[in-house]
Design an enzyme around this catalytic site. Sequence first.
Site, short mmCIF file in Angstrom:
data_model
loop_
_atom_site.label_atom_id
_atom_site.label_comp_id
_atom_site.label_asym_id
_atom_site.label_seq_id
_atom_site.Cartn_x
_atom_site.Cartn_y
_atom_site.Cartn_z
N HIS A 192 -11.59 -0.84 6.47
CA HIS A 192 -10.15 -0.99 6.36
C HIS A 192 -9.39 -0.18 7.43
O HIS A 192 -8.70 -0.75 8.26
CB HIS A 192 -9.74 -0.57 4.94
CG HIS A 192 -8.29 -0.72 4.62
ND1 HIS A 192 -7.81 -0.69 3.34
CD2 HIS A 192 -7.19 -0.88 5.40
CE1 HIS A 192 -6.50 -0.84 3.34
NE2 HIS A 192 -6.11 -0.95 4.58
N GLU A 201 0.81 -1.23 0.00
CA GLU A 201 0.00 0.00 0.00
C GLU A 201 0.84 1.28 0.00
O GLU A 201 0.34 2.34 0.38
CB GLU A 201 -0.94 -0.01 1.20
CG GLU A 201 -1.97 -1.12 1.16
CD GLU A 201 -3.09 -0.92 2.16
OE1 GLU A 201 -4.21 -0.62 1.74
OE2 GLU A 201 -2.84 -1.05 3.37
N HIS A 233 -0.84 5.70 7.43
CA HIS A 233 -1.94 4.80 7.08
C HIS A 233 -2.05 3.77 8.20
O HIS A 233 -1.05 3.18 8.61
CB HIS A 233 -1.69 4.07 5.75
CG HIS A 233 -2.65 2.93 5.56
ND1 HIS A 233 -4.01 3.09 5.62
CD2 HIS A 233 -2.44 1.59 5.38
CE1 HIS A 233 -4.59 1.91 5.46
NE2 HIS A 233 -3.67 0.99 5.31
N HIS A 243 -4.87 0.94 10.62
CA HIS A 243 -6.12 0.19 10.75
C HIS A 243 -6.65 0.46 12.16
O HIS A 243 -7.07 -0.44 12.87
CB HIS A 243 -5.87 -1.31 10.51
CG HIS A 243 -5.23 -1.61 9.20
ND1 HIS A 243 -4.61 -2.80 8.92
CD2 HIS A 243 -5.10 -0.87 8.06
CE1 HIS A 243 -4.12 -2.79 7.68
NE2 HIS A 243 -4.41 -1.61 7.15
ZN LIG Z 1 -4.11 -1.00 5.09
#
Ligand SMILES: [Zn+2]
Length: 249
Positions: free
Chosen positions: A162, A73, A92, A94
């Site tokens: 996500h 990602e 980024h 979760h």
């Molecule tokens: Zn992710």
Amino acid sequence: MAERDNLVLAYRILAAHGVVDAYGHVSLRTAANPHRYLLARAMAPELVTADDILEFDLDSNPIHDTGAALYLERYIHGEIFKHRADVNAVVHNHSPSVIPFGVTTVPLRPLFNTGAFIGDGVPTFEIRDFQESGDIIVKTPHLGHALAATLGAKPAALMRGHGAVVVGDSLMLAVVRSVYLELSAKLQMQAMLIAGPGGPIVYLDEREVEATGGRQASAGTWKRTWDLWCIKARAQIEAEEKAKRRRQR
Ligand SMILES: [Zn+2]
């Protein structure tokens, strides 16, 4: 090397606050070249050291191919840096407490001072609008571009089913916002539980968001928090290095 060391601290701080677990990553645009950024090789954030930090161009190709596995990602970072000249750091994650807000129509709202930036707006990225395969991982430049477009000029965006992306003009701001986004989501769920269905909750209003630093958030506001977390993260790294040396003796 200071940039790599600071990025290592950012990884450790995010892990210490449960914002990232074995997944999630944070990047930093390099001061020397705004068309490049630093990001760790694919590994658990809590284990990242300065030697694990790699340099990428904004198309998310590594500058030096070390053969190391890369985050699938990583395009999230490159595409946001392309879209947002004002952004120098991208997280980024979760982050568990924000996920419910990405899968319902309940918006995240600003409800305490260090979460005031939420008042600037947190859009939700729906990956189904951009691909039909059922894969919810942002692993192409196309998807990274779509996510960056959804983020727009906002401080963060939720990713349905996500996690989230959180940005800042500095590593400090992106990390602090990530930690307080998680905390704010948790507090909002608690407030909603206590208030009951339809029960009133007093969120920060526009004036309060403005005055508390939503749009104006200055480096000074966060420095005390950041310095404290850095001290703790450095202590953890030093303890690990000491243990490693002891093992090698
Ligand atoms: Zn992710």
